[in-house]
Design a protein around this motif. Structure first.
Motif, PDB file in Angstrom:
ATOM      1  N   ALA A  51       0.962  -0.942   0.033  1.00 38.81           N
ATOM      2  CA  ALA A  51      -0.037   0.136   0.104  1.00 38.81           C
ATOM      3  C   ALA A  51       0.766   1.203  -0.048  1.00 38.81           C
ATOM      4  N   SER A  52       0.274   2.360  -0.484  1.00 38.51           N
ATOM      5  CA  SER A  52       1.023   3.446  -0.517  1.00 38.51           C
ATOM      6  C   SER A  52       0.967   4.552   0.464  1.00 38.51           C
ATOM      7  N   ILE A  53       1.754   5.401   0.806  1.00 35.54           N
ATOM      8  CA  ILE A  53       1.675   6.218   1.984  1.00 35.54           C
ATOM      9  C   ILE A  53       0.706   7.304   1.462  1.00 35.54           C
ATOM     10  N   MET A  54       0.889   8.024   0.536  1.00 33.14           N
ATOM     11  CA  MET A  54       0.118   9.173   0.117  1.00 33.14           C
ATOM     12  C   MET A  54      -1.251   9.356   0.187  1.00 33.14           C
ATOM     13  N   PRO A  55      -2.038   8.264  -0.127  1.00 28.74           N
ATOM     14  CA  PRO A  55      -3.519   7.877  -0.015  1.00 28.74           C
ATOM     15  C   PRO A  55      -3.958   8.033   1.281  1.00 28.74           C
ATOM     16  N   LEU A  91     -14.175  11.645  -5.076  1.00 29.56           N
ATOM     17  CA  LEU A  91     -13.434  10.283  -5.156  1.00 29.56           C
ATOM     18  C   LEU A  91     -12.132  10.721  -5.423  1.00 29.56           C
ATOM     19  N   ILE A  92     -11.295  10.290  -4.743  1.00 26.61           N
ATOM     20  CA  ILE A  92      -9.551  10.607  -4.938  1.00 26.61           C
ATOM     21  C   ILE A  92      -9.148   9.299  -4.987  1.00 26.61           C
ATOM     22  N   ILE A  93      -8.436   8.902  -6.330  1.00 24.41           N
ATOM     23  CA  ILE A  93      -7.874   7.630  -6.429  1.00 24.41           C
ATOM     24  C   ILE A  93      -6.216   8.000  -6.492  1.00 24.41           C
ATOM     25  N   MET A 198       6.758   3.664   6.019  1.00 22.28           N
ATOM     26  CA  MET A 198       7.173   4.860   6.518  1.00 22.28           C
ATOM     27  C   MET A 198       7.970   5.544   5.596  1.00 22.28           C
ATOM     28  N   ILE A 199       8.275   6.708   5.663  1.00 23.95           N
ATOM     29  CA  ILE A 199       9.230   7.615   4.869  1.00 23.95           C
ATOM     30  C   ILE A 199      10.040   8.482   5.321  1.00 23.95           C
ATOM     31  N   GLY A 200      11.465   8.569   5.226  1.00 25.83           N
ATOM     32  CA  GLY A 200      12.185   9.549   5.779  1.00 25.83           C
ATOM     33  C   GLY A 200      12.897  10.557   4.964  1.00 25.83           C
ATOM     34  N   CYS A 211      14.988   6.910 -14.028  1.00 21.77           N
ATOM     35  CA  CYS A 211      14.228   7.250 -12.925  1.00 21.77           C
ATOM     36  C   CYS A 211      13.609   8.554 -12.915  1.00 21.77           C
ATOM     37  N   ILE A 212      12.351   8.445 -12.106  1.00 21.95           N
ATOM     38  CA  ILE A 212      11.529   9.564 -12.096  1.00 21.95           C
ATOM     39  C   ILE A 212      11.950  10.450 -11.048  1.00 21.95           C
ATOM     40  N   ASP A 213      12.953   9.969 -10.193  1.00 27.60           N
ATOM     41  CA  ASP A 213      13.592  10.897  -9.241  1.00 27.60           C
ATOM     42  C   ASP A 213      14.957  11.250  -9.544  1.00 27.60           C
ATOM     43  N   SER A 214      15.461  10.967 -10.836  1.00 28.71           N
ATOM     44  CA  SER A 214      16.721  11.412 -11.222  1.00 28.71           C
ATOM     45  C   SER A 214      16.847  13.307 -11.414  1.00 28.71           C
ATOM     46  N   ASP A 246      11.427   5.154   1.320  1.00 29.07           N
ATOM     47  CA  ASP A 246      12.422   6.402   0.522  1.00 29.07           C
ATOM     48  C   ASP A 246      12.853   5.813  -0.765  1.00 29.07           C
ATOM     49  N   PRO A 247      12.990   7.045  -1.916  1.00 32.30           N
ATOM     50  CA  PRO A 247      13.307   6.191  -3.007  1.00 32.30           C
ATOM     51  C   PRO A 247      14.723   5.816  -2.865  1.00 32.30           C
ATOM     52  N   ASN A 248      15.774   6.371  -1.856  1.00 29.51           N
ATOM     53  CA  ASN A 248      16.996   5.771  -1.557  1.00 29.51           C
ATOM     54  C   ASN A 248      17.216   6.152  -0.225  1.00 29.51           C
ATOM     55  N   ALA A 273      14.372  -1.528   3.560  1.00 27.32           N
ATOM     56  CA  ALA A 273      14.668  -0.475   2.611  1.00 27.32           C
ATOM     57  C   ALA A 273      15.162  -0.668   1.562  1.00 27.32           C
ATOM     58  N   GLU A 274      15.248   0.402   0.490  1.00 30.21           N
ATOM     59  CA  GLU A 274      15.795   0.115  -0.916  1.00 30.21           C
ATOM     60  C   GLU A 274      16.844   1.242  -0.673  1.00 30.21           C
ATOM     61  N   SER A 275      18.104   0.682  -0.726  1.00 31.81           N
ATOM     62  CA  SER A 275      19.347   1.607  -0.746  1.00 31.81           C
ATOM     63  C   SER A 275      20.289   1.522  -1.725  1.00 31.81           C
ATOM     64  N   LEU A 402       1.949  -1.660 -18.237  1.00 34.76           N
ATOM     65  CA  LEU A 402       2.943  -1.101 -17.968  1.00 34.76           C
ATOM     66  C   LEU A 402       3.508  -1.129 -16.507  1.00 34.76           C
ATOM     67  N   ASN A 403       4.008  -2.262 -16.004  1.00 31.57           N
ATOM     68  CA  ASN A 403       4.251  -2.575 -14.881  1.00 31.57           C
ATOM     69  C   ASN A 403       5.714  -3.131 -14.541  1.00 31.57           C
ATOM     70  N   ASN A 404       6.616  -2.722 -15.724  1.00 35.90           N
ATOM     71  CA  ASN A 404       8.031  -3.150 -15.861  1.00 35.90           C
ATOM     72  C   ASN A 404       8.217  -4.785 -16.307  1.00 35.90           C
ATOM     73  N   ASN A 405       6.964  -5.460 -16.520  1.00 38.79           N
ATOM     74  CA  ASN A 405       7.011  -6.949 -16.906  1.00 38.79           C
ATOM     75  C   ASN A 405       6.108  -7.306 -18.099  1.00 38.79           C
ATOM     76  N   ALA A 406       4.958  -7.038 -17.848  1.00 41.16           N
ATOM     77  CA  ALA A 406       3.730  -7.306 -18.703  1.00 41.16           C
ATOM     78  C   ALA A 406       4.168  -6.984 -20.232  1.00 41.16           C
TER      79      ALA A 406
HETATM   80  C1  B12 Z   1       8.868   3.101  -2.692  1.00 35.00           C
HETATM   81  C2  B12 Z   1       8.487   2.547  -4.044  1.00 35.00           C
HETATM   82  C3  B12 Z   1       7.676   1.495  -4.274  1.00 35.00           C
HETATM   83  C4  B12 Z   1       7.456   0.613  -2.952  1.00 35.00           C
HETATM   84  C5  B12 Z   1       5.924   1.313  -2.181  1.00 35.00           C
HETATM   85  C6  B12 Z   1       4.944   1.445  -3.254  1.00 35.00           C
HETATM   86  C7  B12 Z   1       3.734   2.464  -3.029  1.00 35.00           C
HETATM   87  N1  B12 Z   1       2.668   1.805  -2.693  1.00 35.00           N
HETATM   88  O1  B12 Z   1       3.843   3.411  -2.742  1.00 35.00           O
HETATM   89  C8  B12 Z   1       7.145  -0.700  -3.556  1.00 35.00           C
HETATM   90  C9  B12 Z   1       8.442  -1.245  -3.417  1.00 35.00           C
HETATM   91  C10 B12 Z   1       6.036  -1.489  -2.977  1.00 35.00           C
HETATM   92  C11 B12 Z   1       6.929  -0.551  -4.831  1.00 35.00           C
HETATM   93  C12 B12 Z   1       6.452  -1.372  -5.915  1.00 35.00           C
HETATM   94  C13 B12 Z   1       5.980  -0.991  -7.281  1.00 35.00           C
HETATM   95  N2  B12 Z   1       6.511  -0.008  -7.938  1.00 35.00           N
HETATM   96 CO1  B12 Z   1       7.608   1.256  -7.166  1.00 35.00          CO
HETATM   97  N3  B12 Z   1       8.589   2.841  -6.654  1.00 35.00           N
HETATM   98  C14 B12 Z   1       8.733   3.301  -5.423  1.00 35.00           C
HETATM   99  C15 B12 Z   1       9.618   4.685  -5.544  1.00 35.00           C
HETATM  100  C16 B12 Z   1      11.045   4.078  -5.288  1.00 35.00           C
HETATM  101  C17 B12 Z   1       9.460   5.751  -4.546  1.00 35.00           C
HETATM  102  C18 B12 Z   1       8.040   6.397  -4.738  1.00 35.00           C
HETATM  103  C19 B12 Z   1       7.639   6.924  -3.360  1.00 35.00           C
HETATM  104  O2  B12 Z   1       6.899   6.612  -2.536  1.00 35.00           O
HETATM  105  N4  B12 Z   1       8.261   8.211  -3.262  1.00 35.00           N
HETATM  106  C20 B12 Z   1       7.880   9.234  -2.335  1.00 35.00           C
HETATM  107  C21 B12 Z   1       6.385   9.885  -2.426  1.00 35.00           C
HETATM  108  C22 B12 Z   1       6.121  10.559  -1.289  1.00 35.00           C
HETATM  109  O3  B12 Z   1       6.470  10.893  -3.496  1.00 35.00           O
HETATM  110  P1  B12 Z   1       6.043  10.499  -4.931  1.00 35.00           P
HETATM  111  O4  B12 Z   1       5.971   9.105  -5.352  1.00 35.00           O
HETATM  112  O5  B12 Z   1       6.743  11.187  -5.830  1.00 35.00           O
HETATM  113  O6  B12 Z   1       4.482  10.972  -4.759  1.00 35.00           O
HETATM  114  C23 B12 Z   1       4.202  12.355  -5.081  1.00 35.00           C
HETATM  115  C24 B12 Z   1       3.098  12.475  -6.019  1.00 35.00           C
HETATM  116  O7  B12 Z   1       3.179  11.651  -7.011  1.00 35.00           O
HETATM  117  C25 B12 Z   1       1.847  12.630  -5.117  1.00 35.00           C
HETATM  118  N5  B12 Z   1       1.070  11.370  -4.739  1.00 35.00           N
HETATM  119  C26 B12 Z   1       1.672   9.977  -4.885  1.00 35.00           C
HETATM  120  N6  B12 Z   1       0.625   9.197  -4.274  1.00 35.00           N
HETATM  121  C27 B12 Z   1      -0.423   9.913  -4.382  1.00 35.00           C
HETATM  122  C28 B12 Z   1      -1.921   9.508  -4.164  1.00 35.00           C
HETATM  123  C29 B12 Z   1      -2.862  10.441  -4.109  1.00 35.00           C
HETATM  124  C30 B12 Z   1      -4.296  10.075  -3.855  1.00 35.00           C
HETATM  125  C31 B12 Z   1      -2.515  11.814  -4.304  1.00 35.00           C
HETATM  126  C32 B12 Z   1      -3.712  12.615  -4.339  1.00 35.00           C
HETATM  127  C33 B12 Z   1      -1.223  12.042  -4.792  1.00 35.00           C
HETATM  128  C34 B12 Z   1      -0.377  11.187  -4.708  1.00 35.00           C
HETATM  129  O8  B12 Z   1       2.360  13.045  -3.695  1.00 35.00           O
HETATM  130  C35 B12 Z   1       3.454  12.712  -3.660  1.00 35.00           C
HETATM  131  C36 B12 Z   1       4.222  14.016  -2.804  1.00 35.00           C
HETATM  132  O9  B12 Z   1       4.441  15.067  -3.797  1.00 35.00           O
HETATM  133  C37 B12 Z   1       9.587   5.210  -7.006  1.00 35.00           C
HETATM  134  C38 B12 Z   1      10.785   5.589  -7.584  1.00 35.00           C
HETATM  135  C39 B12 Z   1      11.074   6.688  -7.431  1.00 35.00           C
HETATM  136  N7  B12 Z   1      12.532   7.143  -7.020  1.00 35.00           N
HETATM  137  O10 B12 Z   1      10.314   7.745  -6.886  1.00 35.00           O
HETATM  138  C40 B12 Z   1       9.091   3.648  -7.675  1.00 35.00           C
HETATM  139  C41 B12 Z   1       7.907   3.841  -8.792  1.00 35.00           C
HETATM  140  C42 B12 Z   1       6.828   4.638  -7.940  1.00 35.00           C
HETATM  141  N8  B12 Z   1       7.472   2.322  -8.575  1.00 35.00           N
HETATM  142  C43 B12 Z   1       7.029   1.905  -9.861  1.00 35.00           C
HETATM  143  C44 B12 Z   1       6.613   0.726 -10.322  1.00 35.00           C
HETATM  144  C45 B12 Z   1       6.498   0.390 -11.839  1.00 35.00           C
HETATM  145  C46 B12 Z   1       6.262  -0.377  -9.298  1.00 35.00           C
HETATM  146  C47 B12 Z   1       5.726  -1.819  -9.414  1.00 35.00           C
HETATM  147  C48 B12 Z   1       4.583  -1.752 -10.606  1.00 35.00           C
HETATM  148  C49 B12 Z   1       6.875  -2.627  -9.571  1.00 35.00           C
HETATM  149  C50 B12 Z   1       6.582  -4.064  -9.872  1.00 35.00           C
HETATM  150  N9  B12 Z   1       6.530  -4.597 -11.162  1.00 35.00           N
HETATM  151  O11 B12 Z   1       6.014  -4.622  -8.991  1.00 35.00           O
HETATM  152  C51 B12 Z   1       5.058  -2.006  -8.138  1.00 35.00           C
HETATM  153  C52 B12 Z   1       3.645  -1.340  -7.965  1.00 35.00           C
HETATM  154  C53 B12 Z   1       2.996  -1.165  -6.615  1.00 35.00           C
HETATM  155  C54 B12 Z   1       1.756  -0.721  -6.351  1.00 35.00           C
HETATM  156  N10 B12 Z   1       1.279  -0.385  -5.482  1.00 35.00           N
HETATM  157  O12 B12 Z   1       0.941  -0.549  -7.454  1.00 35.00           O
HETATM  158  C55 B12 Z   1       7.287   2.927 -10.889  1.00 35.00           C
HETATM  159  C56 B12 Z   1       5.998   3.734 -11.240  1.00 35.00           C
HETATM  160  C57 B12 Z   1       5.781   4.124 -12.717  1.00 35.00           C
HETATM  161  C58 B12 Z   1       4.358   4.281 -12.811  1.00 35.00           C
HETATM  162  N11 B12 Z   1       4.022   5.479 -13.615  1.00 35.00           N
HETATM  163  O13 B12 Z   1       3.705   3.738 -12.735  1.00 35.00           O
HETATM  164  C59 B12 Z   1       8.243   4.023 -10.077  1.00 35.00           C
HETATM  165  C60 B12 Z   1       8.211   5.625 -10.360  1.00 35.00           C
HETATM  166  C61 B12 Z   1       9.992   3.527 -10.546  1.00 35.00           C
HETATM  167  C62 B12 Z   1      10.054   3.464 -12.051  1.00 35.00           C
HETATM  168  N12 B12 Z   1      10.059   2.575 -12.711  1.00 35.00           N
HETATM  169  O14 B12 Z   1      10.242   4.630 -12.468  1.00 35.00           O
HETATM  170  N13 B12 Z   1       7.153   0.720  -5.452  1.00 35.00           N
END
Ligand code: B12
Ligand code: SF4
Length: 548
Positions: A51-55, A91-93, A198-200, A211-214, A246-248, A273-275, A402-406
């Motif tokens: 599950a994600s943190i942001m929802p 509805l917020i997804i 959790m996230i730090g 990478c999206i965080d590059s 944490d991304p790293n 953790a992912e490091s 688009l899940n990096n595999n299918a």
């Molecule tokens: C931690 C992480 C995971 C964790 C936790 C996932 C989770 N549920 O959050 C784990 C290891 C489980 C995981 C799994 C997967 N991951 Co991942 N993961 C990451 C990672 C490293 C960090 C994401 C993160 O939490 N950042 C911190 C948050 C706070 O920041 P953020 O993501 O930028 O979110 C901001 C906004 O987008 C917004 N936001 C985010 N979520 C939401 C939700 C709502 C409702 C709202 C309003 C706003 C909002 O608010 C945040 C603050 O500004 C990123 C790569 C990266 N370096 O970012 C990949 C990444 C997100 N993952 C990716 C992928 C593909 C996957 C998997 C499909 C891999 C797989 N084949 O299994 C699975 C899918 C899991 C799922 N739930 O569907 C891709 C997503 C690309 C995409 N467009 O779909 C990324 C970007 C990596 C990449 N390939 O570039 N992942």
């Protein structure tokens, strides 16, 4: 960069008088952990832990803003029609791209019922140009003000939704204590072991091109909150297990370790953790072990690039493989569960060697679980995607895959498709062969890593992907529609893929809005070109005005 709604147009139905919101909104928040119903073993064990943190964060913010919140984490086992019944104003997804079609169908259903719909998460960040066709709001970087602006406006924006985003990542997020009422029911769904997210920190100091965080600066979050969250968790769970999102993780290594050591007795909380490998020196590993780190997921990515984050410098090919393998074996001496991440099909890879080296690596480091990601271009995730779109190498595979595999939506630079899939199938078969599963089992010493690795190998992840890649490989020879699609000669989605989406969406298939199966795979490039044209036009106008 997307813009925040200017304050002037942020007042919609919810007129604010004297700072009080007139209407309390019924907000439903849906975390789409997966894209459709599933009964698979791995999904049952793991989905609630992904599950994600942001929802959860957004749910806390909405309540703080005075609204009624219903929170649903969809892990593939719930009956969505039941869960989503009842009245909702907004509805917020939160969705990854793989769940986009599911999200679009649910949004369509709610719009028909009169709700305003909002999308956030990786899909919204990567494909906002597409998502605005199906949602009233599409959110990029999200902080509390973005949520507040959106809820104040709370209007229909159709046919094209509004993109909102903060200019940067939020500096703080609600911690575990505030999110607990949403975390608790989510992890209650996990039958075996439960992970608290959790996230730090956000962003990353490295710049891996895919990478999206590059391009997102590294930013630590508050250490005080981490301390407080860990203490809180110890009061809630007998032995908490925390997954750092944490991304790293651990870029400011000593600060994080000091914080954990101050907060809880050593080893009383387990962590995953992912490091990057560069952070996992032997002295750091000693400290990580002492502090209860049980799982690490370093990214190796490729034997030919990204040496800086692996601390392998200019070593490439076999030299890098041997160095990394020794490093991973050393990590396994300290950390019982290690997943190594590879990206397959990168431009730096060519011929048999990358695949053969990975097989040799697995033989030398059998304790590590390999996760292979197909090189994918997620819309506007990374600047590299612009180059790939410009070069005509991005394919229009529907989001669902688009899940990096299918599916791999980038045509490899140095491989034809049949050769690529032959090598991928061979590598996957090696990684998840019974002898390899046995060696992995023997190389892991504790119960959870041993059972997790077997479950992952024999479930949809190992065997399932091998079956899928093998089927795709066969179709490249036998099904002209598939081959032409892969070669970019035809953009009509082959029936093979269409049928898969139909099966996976189940009843939601009927709710897919028109056009939702396809997207413009060059949208990022087009919007950048349009932006350049607009900037140039403005410059010309300014120059003309100055010369008058
Ligand atoms: C931690 C992480 C995971 C964790 C936790 C996932 C989770 N549920 O959050 C784990 C290891 C489980 C995981 C799994 C997967 N991951 Co991942 N993961 C990451 C990672 C490293 C960090 C994401 C993160 O939490 N950042 C911190 C948050 C706070 O920041 P953020 O993501 O930028 O979110 C901001 C906004 O987008 C917004 N936001 C985010 N979520 C939401 C939700 C709502 C409702 C709202 C309003 C706003 C909002 O608010 C945040 C603050 O500004 C990123 C790569 C990266 N370096 O970012 C990949 C990444 C997100 N993952 C990716 C992928 C593909 C996957 C998997 C499909 C891999 C797989 N084949 O299994 C699975 C899918 C899991 C799922 N739930 O569907 C891709 C997503 C690309 C995409 N467009 O779909 C990324 C970007 C990596 C990449 N390939 O570039 N992942
Ligand atoms: S080290 Fe990881 S998070 Fe950082 S840029 Fe590279 S892939 Fe992204």
């Amino acid at each position: 960069m997307l813009a925040r709604v200017p304050a002037a147009n942020a007042l919609g139905r919810n007129d604010v008088k004297g700072g009080n919101i007139l209407r309390r909104l019924r907000v439903t928040i849906l975390d789409l952990v997966t894209k459709g119903p599933t009964r698979k073993l791995y999904a049952r064990v793991m989905m609630p832990n992904l599950a994600s943190i942001m929802p959860q964060v957004v749910a806390v913010w909405c309540e703080e803003l005075g609204h009624d919140v219903r929170f649903i984490c969809y892990t593939g086992r719930e009956d969505l029609s039941q869960e989503l019944a009842g009245d909702t104003d907004v509805l917020i997804i939160g969705a990854f791209t793989r769940s986009a079609q599911t999200a679009y169908a649910i949004s369509n259903l709610f719009r028909k019922r009169g709700a305003i719909t909002v999308l956030g998460g990786p899909h919204a960040r990567c494909y906002p140009e597409d998502a605005v066709n199906y949602f009233d709001y599409v959110l990029g970087f999200t902080d509390k003000t973005v949520i507040e602006d959106m809820l104040r406006d709370c209007a229909r924006h159709r046919p094209v939704g509004l993109m909102l985003a903060a200019s940067r990542q939020p500096r703080e997020l609600p911690g575990v204590r505030e999110r607990w009422k949403f975390i608790e029911p989510t992890i209650a769904k996990a039958p075996a072991f439960k992970l608290v997210p959790m996230i730090g920190s956000m962003g990353c100091p490295y710049t891996c091109s895919f990478c999206i965080d590059s391009v997102v600066d590294y930013q630590p979050l508050g250490f005080e909150q981490i301390r407080e969250d860990l203490r809180f968790l110890r009061g809630k769970m007998r032995r908490p297990r925390v997954a750092w999102h944490d991304p790293n993780f651990g870029v400011r290594f000593n600060d994080y370790m000091n914080t954990i050591e101050e907060a809880v007795p050593p080893g009383s909380v387990d962590f995953i953790a992912e490091s990057s490998l560069s952070l996992l020196s032997e002295s750091n590993l000693r400290r990580l072990r002492k502090n209860g780190f049980k799982g690490m997921l370093p990214g190796i990515e490729s034997w030919y690039s990204y040496g800086n984050k692996s601390k392998t410098g200019r070593n490439t090919g076999r030299d890098k493989m041997i160095q990394v393998s020794d490093h991973i074996n050393m990590i396994l001496d300290y950390i019982p569960y290690v997943q190594v991440n590879f990206v397959v099909g990168l431009d730096c890879d060519e011929g048999a060697e990358p695949f053969e080296l990975t097989k040799q690596f697995l033989d030398r480091s059998p304790g590590a679980f390999p996760a292979f990601s197909l090189f994918s271009a997620f819309g506007r995730a990374a600047p590299l995607n612009l180059e790939l779109q410009r070069a005509g190498r991005v394919l229009p595979f529907p989001f669902h895959f688009l899940n990096n595999n299918a599916a791999m939506n980038v045509r490899p630079l140095n491989y034809g498709w049949p050769e690529f899939y032959d090598r991928l199938v061979d590598l996957t078969a090696h990684a998840f062969s019974w002898p390899m599963i046995g060696r992995r089992l023997r190389a892991n010493r504790t119960l959870i890593p041993r059972s997790m690795n077997v479950v992952r190998a024999v479930s949809s992840e190992g065997f399932g992907r091998l079956r899928h890649h093998t089927k795709v490989r066969r179709r490249l020879d036998d099904d002209r529609t598939v081959r032409r699609y892969f070669e970019g000669e035809d953009t009509e989605l082959p029936e093979f893929y269409k049928a898969k989406i139909r099966r996976s969406l189940g009843p939601l298939w009927e709710m897919l809005p028109p056009g939702a199966l396809v997207h413009d795979h060059h949208a990022y490039l087009k919007s950048e070109l349009a932006r350049t044209v607009a900037v140039e036009a403005k410059k010309t106008r300014t120059a003309q005005a100055a010369s008058l």
